[in-house]
Structures are given as structure tokens and as C-alpha cells.
Scaffold this motif. Structure first.
Motif, PDB file in Angstrom:
ATOM      1  N   THR A  85       3.539  11.665   0.938  1.00 31.58           N
ATOM      2  CA  THR A  85       2.407  11.001   0.301  1.00 31.58           C
ATOM      3  C   THR A  85       1.949   9.850   1.185  1.00 31.58           C
ATOM      4  O   THR A  85       2.587   8.795   1.228  1.00 31.58           O
ATOM      5  CB  THR A  85       2.786  10.461  -1.092  1.00 31.58           C
ATOM      6  OG1 THR A  85       3.313  11.537  -1.869  1.00 31.58           O
ATOM      7  CG2 THR A  85       1.589   9.874  -1.791  1.00 31.58           C
ATOM      8  N   ALA A  86       0.857  10.055   1.882  1.00 34.30           N
ATOM      9  CA  ALA A  86       0.400   9.049   2.847  1.00 34.30           C
ATOM     10  C   ALA A  86      -0.044   7.766   2.171  1.00 34.30           C
ATOM     11  O   ALA A  86       0.084   6.681   2.733  1.00 34.30           O
ATOM     12  CB  ALA A  86      -0.750   9.621   3.678  1.00 34.30           C
ATOM     13  N   SER A  87      -0.578   7.866   0.963  1.00 37.55           N
ATOM     14  CA  SER A  87      -1.179   6.687   0.338  1.00 37.55           C
ATOM     15  C   SER A  87      -0.221   5.909  -0.545  1.00 37.55           C
ATOM     16  O   SER A  87      -0.590   4.873  -1.094  1.00 37.55           O
ATOM     17  CB  SER A  87      -2.396   7.114  -0.489  1.00 37.55           C
ATOM     18  OG  SER A  87      -2.003   8.035  -1.497  1.00 37.55           O
ATOM     19  N   ARG A  89       2.940   4.337   0.067  1.00 40.32           N
ATOM     20  CA  ARG A  89       3.531   3.122   0.607  1.00 40.32           C
ATOM     21  C   ARG A  89       2.858   2.786   1.929  1.00 40.32           C
ATOM     22  O   ARG A  89       2.234   3.646   2.562  1.00 40.32           O
ATOM     23  CB  ARG A  89       5.047   3.310   0.799  1.00 40.32           C
ATOM     24  CG  ARG A  89       5.789   3.803  -0.419  1.00 40.32           C
ATOM     25  CD  ARG A  89       5.803   2.784  -1.544  1.00 40.32           C
ATOM     26  NE  ARG A  89       6.638   1.645  -1.238  1.00 40.32           N
ATOM     27  CZ  ARG A  89       7.959   1.575  -1.487  1.00 40.32           C
ATOM     28  NH1 ARG A  89       8.581   2.612  -2.014  1.00 40.32           N
ATOM     29  NH2 ARG A  89       8.643   0.490  -1.207  1.00 40.32           N
ATOM     30  N   VAL A  90       3.018   1.548   2.400  1.00 38.72           N
ATOM     31  CA  VAL A  90       2.308   1.100   3.604  1.00 38.72           C
ATOM     32  C   VAL A  90       3.226   0.300   4.513  1.00 38.72           C
ATOM     33  O   VAL A  90       4.326  -0.118   4.116  1.00 38.72           O
ATOM     34  CB  VAL A  90       1.075   0.236   3.239  1.00 38.72           C
ATOM     35  CG1 VAL A  90       0.050   1.035   2.465  1.00 38.72           C
ATOM     36  CG2 VAL A  90       1.507  -1.021   2.457  1.00 38.72           C
ATOM     37  N   SER A 106      -1.362   0.102   7.506  1.00 40.65           N
ATOM     38  CA  SER A 106      -1.561   1.545   7.642  1.00 40.65           C
ATOM     39  C   SER A 106      -0.718   2.291   6.622  1.00 40.65           C
ATOM     40  O   SER A 106       0.285   1.769   6.112  1.00 40.65           O
ATOM     41  CB  SER A 106      -1.204   2.010   9.059  1.00 40.65           C
ATOM     42  OG  SER A 106       0.180   2.275   9.181  1.00 40.65           O
ATOM     43  N   ASP A 107      -1.134   3.537   6.344  1.00 40.90           N
ATOM     44  CA  ASP A 107      -0.311   4.383   5.499  1.00 40.90           C
ATOM     45  C   ASP A 107       0.793   4.992   6.352  1.00 40.90           C
ATOM     46  O   ASP A 107       0.944   4.656   7.530  1.00 40.90           O
ATOM     47  CB  ASP A 107      -1.154   5.454   4.782  1.00 40.90           C
ATOM     48  CG  ASP A 107      -1.827   6.436   5.745  1.00 40.90           C
ATOM     49  OD1 ASP A 107      -1.352   6.583   6.887  1.00 40.90           O
ATOM     50  OD2 ASP A 107      -2.822   7.064   5.335  1.00 40.90           O
ATOM     51  N   LEU A 113      -5.740   1.332   7.148  1.00 43.11           N
ATOM     52  CA  LEU A 113      -6.435   1.110   5.885  1.00 43.11           C
ATOM     53  C   LEU A 113      -7.278  -0.155   5.900  1.00 43.11           C
ATOM     54  O   LEU A 113      -8.265  -0.258   5.168  1.00 43.11           O
ATOM     55  CB  LEU A 113      -5.423   1.026   4.736  1.00 43.11           C
ATOM     56  CG  LEU A 113      -4.474   2.217   4.576  1.00 43.11           C
ATOM     57  CD1 LEU A 113      -3.499   1.963   3.442  1.00 43.11           C
ATOM     58  CD2 LEU A 113      -5.262   3.503   4.335  1.00 43.11           C
ATOM     59  N   ARG A 146      -3.136  -3.030  -2.145  1.00 43.10           N
ATOM     60  CA  ARG A 146      -1.690  -2.796  -2.101  1.00 43.10           C
ATOM     61  C   ARG A 146      -0.952  -4.059  -2.542  1.00 43.10           C
ATOM     62  O   ARG A 146      -1.372  -5.173  -2.282  1.00 43.10           O
ATOM     63  CB  ARG A 146      -1.235  -2.409  -0.695  1.00 43.10           C
ATOM     64  CG  ARG A 146      -1.751  -1.064  -0.219  1.00 43.10           C
ATOM     65  CD  ARG A 146      -1.208   0.072  -1.092  1.00 43.10           C
ATOM     66  NE  ARG A 146      -1.550   1.376  -0.557  1.00 43.10           N
ATOM     67  CZ  ARG A 146      -2.682   2.009  -0.807  1.00 43.10           C
ATOM     68  NH1 ARG A 146      -3.599   1.438  -1.567  1.00 43.10           N
ATOM     69  NH2 ARG A 146      -2.914   3.202  -0.297  1.00 43.10           N
ATOM     70  N   ASP A 150       4.713  -2.592  -2.082  1.00 40.69           N
ATOM     71  CA  ASP A 150       4.400  -1.320  -1.408  1.00 40.69           C
ATOM     72  C   ASP A 150       4.718  -1.375   0.083  1.00 40.69           C
ATOM     73  O   ASP A 150       4.684  -0.339   0.761  1.00 40.69           O
ATOM     74  CB  ASP A 150       2.907  -0.990  -1.560  1.00 40.69           C
ATOM     75  CG  ASP A 150       2.506  -0.741  -3.003  1.00 40.69           C
ATOM     76  OD1 ASP A 150       3.349  -0.209  -3.754  1.00 40.69           O
ATOM     77  OD2 ASP A 150       1.372  -1.084  -3.376  1.00 40.69           O
TER      78      ASP A 150
END
Length: 411
Positions: A85-87, A89-90, A106-107, A113, A146, A150
């Protein structure tokens, strides 16, 4: 732990604690981005489908894995597919330059982002620079929607030598007040995330590879600016050496400059001959106005013959050192970046002239020597990749799954 070492079955109520590395193993399989069903994962790992389902649930609870649609049905209800899942956590990437600071969130795929930057001289000291970074990072996270929770990791690039195991700058020549400053400690007081620090050329190598050469496992990135350095990727892994100084080609001896003093205290260093300030000094001696790397580039772009010849010779000097690197490392690609690379083909032509002439034919048969494609984005993207590589390592994922603290970089 291998798949054959999986612990005996345990009570379902406690499986989500996942005291084994099975969840991490599943995640490493899914890191290639290809969606897979529970059945496919079960076949790949040899685990029962119910066990895979429990592990997938644990990874979904962490925001690392999620459903991406239904697989092709073979009759009956379609099976759900799962992928990274790219979106969810960052990471935060920080590029500290001689006169600027740039941040990016970034993801987990490296997609930027949001960004923030400011012109802050690194000579202002660590408290001033990092104080701005922590404030700007909080604002940037909020801007991209975010929460600090995250944030999985922070990657930082500094314009000087870094002891990677501790994240501390070591005797950095253009960074007064930074020597042995505890950069990770500064951020650990603000963010609950591991902090990785490296020199700017290493992170530029990571960023360049990610953006332009993802399939290349043997690459040298050379930065030619105020100084000269290189980042070495061999076997797909960034090489730092025993003390973190691998790739420091700027202070390799070049016979042509035997009498030229260098800031390091020696004479004849590549940096004293071929860096931006060195070329500018040489041009001033001919009566031209040139104080910086950018002045040199501007003269070249205006077609000044003296500047073009000086840059071409600098390329030859760099090529002389890189010829040895080609013999030692046998890269597939050599990328030339940094401010002076903006002089275009004149610098690179000098490098190619020497490397292709003096290296063994087998080593150069498929060798590409080219200008950076990532340009000014290489450093901040590389800082994000530094954080991603750590955050998604098997050890980090396993720690998150079992609820333990995410491991800090090895000291």
C-alpha cells in the motif's frame, strides 16, 4: 529464519502478535508491487491459507499492505488480491546542501507527495539548520495529510563526510559547528522514527539509480561541484566501506597537479585540479571573471574557448581516476552530476576520452558514461530511498508486526 523454521501453530487469538518472521517474509514477496491472492502466497510460502490470511491481516493493520481488487475467477467468488500500500505510510527525505535545505515526503514507492525548501547556509550551524527542518517537516506532513505517526523513517544527506554507523558528520570542511554533532539524536527528540544520515553523494547515487537506472546493479555517481566525490553501487547495494569513506575520489593523487595544494593539506588531489573552484581559479589567472562553478558553466554556455578547454581537461583528470575505478568495480554506468555537469558534453567528453582509451576493452564494451538525469532531484529522492530501504527491511517490518520498536541503524 527460513520458511522451514516456522514456529508450530499457536492459538488464533495470539497469531496477530506474530512472534515469527513469516509476516515479514510475506511482505518482502509483495514488495515487488505485483498483486497476489492468499492462495498464491500460500503456494509460494508453503503456509496454510488460513495462516497467510492472519499474516496479511497484521500487515494491513500496519498500513503496509492492502487489497487491490479481485483476481480472475475460476468459478465461484473471486479471490481478493493484496499488494504493498503506497499511500498508507510515508518517509521524510532531507537534502542539506552548502546553501540550501530541501525536504520531501514520499510514499513507500518513492513517489514524492510534497516538498519544501529554503536557502539556509549549512555554515549557520546544526541547531539553526535542523531547527528549521523539524518545523518545516511537521508543516509538510500536515500539508500532505499525514500524521507524524505515519512517518516510518527519516533519511538525511549532508554535504560532508558522515560516519554512517552513528549518523554524525566527521570533520566536515564546509560545516562549522557540525563536527560529531548527533544528528539522529536531534530528530529522535522530535519524531518517533529511525533516522539515517549519509553524505550527499551517496544519497545522490541512490536517487539517480531509483529514477533513471532501476535495473542497473553496478553504478558510480560522480558529483563535480565545489568538491568531487562519488557514490558507488555494486551488486545493487550502496557501498560505504569500513569507515563510510568509500567513493572519496576527490583526494586521489593526479600527477598533472603534483604542485597544486589542496584544502586537505596534500598536493595534487583531483579536487584541487578539476572541481568548480579549481577551474574558476585557473580561468581568473587568464583574466576572466569566474568565482564559482556556476560562473564556469555560464562561460562554457557562452562559448568561451578557455572555459571549454579547462572543463574538458577537468573531465580528463576525472577520467584518469575513474579508469582505476572501472578496473576495480567494473560498473555498467558512470553518471556525472553536480553543478559542473551543467557544462554538458564538454566535461563528459573529457571523461570518456580517458576512460574508453585506458580501460580494458571488456570493461568498457557496454559501459555508459552519461550526465545525471535526476539533476537537482537526485539528492532529496535519494534521501527518501535511504529511509525506505531501512523502513521496509525484513528486520523493520518484523519489529512493526510484533509491536517492538523499529530498529535503529546498526551502530
Amino acid at each position: 529464519m527460513t520458511m522451514n523454521d516456522v514456529s508450530p501453530p499457536v492459538d488464533d487469538a495470539h497469531v496477530t502478535a506474530l512472534g515469527s518472521s513469516v509476516a515479514s517474509d510475506l511482505f518482502q514477496i509483495l514488495r515487488d508491487g505485483r498483486p497476489r491472492t492468499r492462495t498464491e502466497l500460500s503456494a509460494m510460502t508453503g503456509l496454510a491459507r488460513s495462516t497467510v490470511a492472519l499474516r496479511i491481516d497484521a500487515l494491513m493493520n500496519l498500513g503496509l499492505v492492502g487489497p487491490v481488487g479481485d483476481a480472475v475467477s475460476t468459478g465461484g467468488r473471486p479471490s481478493s488480491q493484496f499488494a504493498i500500500t503506497a499511500s498508507g505510510r510515508v518517509v521524510l527525505g532531507v537534502d542539506v546542501g552548502a546553501s540550501h535545505v530541501r525536504l520531501a515526503v514520499s510514499d513507500l514507492t518513492g513517489r514524492i507527495l510534497g516538498e519544501s525548501d529554503d536557502r539556509i547556509p549549512v555554515s549557520d550551524g546544526p541547531e539553526a539548520v535542523l531547527g528549521w527542518v523539524t518545523t518545516a517537516a511537521k508543516e509538510l506532513l500536515a500539508r500532505v495529510g499525514r500524521d507524524e505517526r505515519d512517518l516510518l523513517a527519516i533519511g538525511i544527506g549532508l554535504p560532508g563526510p558522515v560516519e554512517h554507523s552513528t549518523g554524525r558528520p566527521i570533520n566536515p570542511p564546509i560545516m562549522p559547528g557540525w563536527d560529531r554533532f548527533d544528528v539522529p539524536g536531534w530528530f529522535n527528540d522530535v519524531f518517533d522514527a529511525p533516522v539515517l544520515v549519509d553524505n550527499d553523494v551517496n544519497i545522490m547515487a541512490l536517487g539517480e539509480r531509483e529514477l533513471s537506472w532501476p535495473e542497473v546493479d553496478h553504478l558510480i555517481f560522480v558529483k563535480v561541484a565545489t568538491g568531487i566525490g562519488s557514490g558507488v553501487i555494486s551488486g545493487g547495494i550502496l557501498q560505504r566501506g569500513a569507515q563510510g569513506t568509500a567513493g572519496d575520489i576527490g583526494h586521489v593523487y593526479v600527477a598533472r597537479g603534483a604542485d597544486v595544494p589542496c584544502t586537505c593539506g596534500n598536493r595534487g588531489c583531483l579536487e584541487a585540479l578539476a572541481s568548480g573552484p579549481a577551474i574558476a581559479r585557473e580561468l581568473r589567472e587568464t583574466g576572466l571573471v569566474a568565482e564559482s562553478s556556476q560562473d564556469v558553466v555560464d562561460l562554457v554556455k557562452r562559448g568561451n574557448i578557455d572555459a571549454i578547454q579547462s572543463v574538458r581537461q577537468a573531465g580528463r583528470d576525472i577520467g584518469e581516476v575513474l579508469t582505476t575505478c572501472v578496473s576495480l568495480i567494473n560498473p555498467s554506468v558512470i553518471v556525472i552530476g553536480g553543478n559542473l555537469a551543467q557544462a554538458g558534453e564538454h566535461l563528459i567528453a573529457g571523461v570518456r576520452e580517458i576512460v574508453y582509451t585506458r580501460s580494458m576493452p571488456l570493461a568498457t564494451e557496454h559501459l555508459q558514461i552519461t550526465q545525471s538525469k535526476a539533476g537537482s532531484d537526485a539528492a532529496v529522492l535519494g534521501a527518501c530511498m535511504l529511509a525506505i530501504h531501512h523502513a521496509l527491511s525484513p528486520e523493520s517490518v518484523e519489529a512493526m508486526v510484533v509491536g517492538a520498536p523499529v530498529p535503529v541503524p546498526v551502530k
